[in-house]
Design a protein around this motif. Structure first.
Motif, PDB file in Angstrom:
ATOM      1  N   GLY A   1       0.785  -1.226   0.000  1.00 59.68           N
ATOM      2  CA  GLY A   1       0.000   0.000   0.000  1.00 59.68           C
ATOM      3  C   GLY A   1       0.816   1.275   0.000  1.00 59.68           C
ATOM      4  O   GLY A   1       0.264   2.364  -0.089  1.00 59.68           O
ATOM      5  N   LYS A   2       2.107   1.168   0.100  1.00 55.88           N
ATOM      6  CA  LYS A   2       2.940   2.376   0.124  1.00 55.88           C
ATOM      7  C   LYS A   2       2.875   3.104  -1.214  1.00 55.88           C
ATOM      8  O   LYS A   2       2.905   4.325  -1.251  1.00 55.88           O
ATOM      9  CB  LYS A   2       4.396   2.049   0.467  1.00 55.88           C
ATOM     10  N   ASP A   3       2.767   2.362  -2.320  1.00 55.85           N
ATOM     11  CA  ASP A   3       2.664   3.004  -3.629  1.00 55.85           C
ATOM     12  C   ASP A   3       1.403   3.850  -3.714  1.00 55.85           C
ATOM     13  O   ASP A   3       1.421   4.964  -4.235  1.00 55.85           O
ATOM     14  CB  ASP A   3       2.665   1.966  -4.754  1.00 55.85           C
ATOM     15  N   ARG A   4       0.298   3.351  -3.207  1.00 55.98           N
ATOM     16  CA  ARG A   4      -0.963   4.099  -3.235  1.00 55.98           C
ATOM     17  C   ARG A   4      -0.847   5.356  -2.385  1.00 55.98           C
ATOM     18  O   ARG A   4      -1.272   6.433  -2.783  1.00 55.98           O
ATOM     19  CB  ARG A   4      -2.094   3.202  -2.711  1.00 55.98           C
ATOM     20  N   LYS A   5      -0.242   5.227  -1.221  1.00 55.64           N
ATOM     21  CA  LYS A   5      -0.071   6.370  -0.328  1.00 55.64           C
ATOM     22  C   LYS A   5       0.805   7.432  -0.989  1.00 55.64           C
ATOM     23  O   LYS A   5       0.507   8.623  -0.936  1.00 55.64           O
ATOM     24  CB  LYS A   5       0.548   5.903   0.990  1.00 55.64           C
TER      25      LYS A   5
ATOM     26  N   ASP B   1      -1.172   9.130  -3.832  1.00 57.44           N
ATOM     27  CA  ASP B   1      -2.152  10.064  -3.272  1.00 57.44           C
ATOM     28  C   ASP B   1      -1.485  11.360  -2.816  1.00 57.44           C
ATOM     29  O   ASP B   1      -2.002  12.452  -3.050  1.00 57.44           O
ATOM     30  CB  ASP B   1      -2.905   9.426  -2.105  1.00 57.44           C
ATOM     31  N   ALA B   2      -0.334  11.241  -2.177  1.00 57.73           N
ATOM     32  CA  ALA B   2       0.384  12.428  -1.705  1.00 57.73           C
ATOM     33  C   ALA B   2       0.841  13.291  -2.878  1.00 57.73           C
ATOM     34  O   ALA B   2       0.719  14.521  -2.845  1.00 57.73           O
ATOM     35  CB  ALA B   2       1.576  12.019  -0.848  1.00 57.73           C
ATOM     36  N   LEU B   3       1.346  12.656  -3.927  1.00 56.94           N
ATOM     37  CA  LEU B   3       1.777  13.413  -5.106  1.00 56.94           C
ATOM     38  C   LEU B   3       0.596  14.087  -5.793  1.00 56.94           C
ATOM     39  O   LEU B   3       0.704  15.233  -6.249  1.00 56.94           O
ATOM     40  CB  LEU B   3       2.514  12.497  -6.085  1.00 56.94           C
ATOM     41  N   ASN B   4      -0.526  13.401  -5.867  1.00 56.93           N
ATOM     42  CA  ASN B   4      -1.720  14.001  -6.463  1.00 56.93           C
ATOM     43  C   ASN B   4      -2.188  15.208  -5.658  1.00 56.93           C
ATOM     44  O   ASN B   4      -2.630  16.207  -6.226  1.00 56.93           O
ATOM     45  CB  ASN B   4      -2.843  12.967  -6.572  1.00 56.93           C
ATOM     46  N   GLU B   5      -2.073  15.129  -4.360  1.00 52.78           N
ATOM     47  CA  GLU B   5      -2.465  16.247  -3.505  1.00 52.78           C
ATOM     48  C   GLU B   5      -1.568  17.460  -3.751  1.00 52.78           C
ATOM     49  O   GLU B   5      -2.043  18.589  -3.853  1.00 52.78           O
ATOM     50  CB  GLU B   5      -2.400  15.824  -2.041  1.00 52.78           C
TER      51      GLU B   5
END
Length: 58
Positions: free
Chosen positions: A34-38, A41-45
């Motif tokens: 799940g680190k890739d998803r996290k 998400d952070a980069l998208n933010e």
């Protein structure tokens, strides 16, 4: 345990005495689900925030 405590792969590698972080990653990558998803998400933010700033400057 060190992963859950948010230590970087470099810090963990140094602590364990591995030759390189790549060695540590090969052994412990499965503990990072799940680190890739996290990360995504952070980069998208960040990108969304930057887009909002650019819109205000136009």
């Amino acid at each position: 345990m060190l992963i859950d405590m948010k230590f970087s792969i470099k810090e963990i590698s140094d602590r364990l005495g591995h030759e390189s972080p790549e060695t540590t990653w090969k052994v412990y990558a499965h503990l990072y689900p799940g680190k890739d998803r996290k990360l995504a998400d952070a980069l998208n933010e960040v990108r969304a925030t930057n887009d909002n700033v650019e819109d205000k400057n136009e």
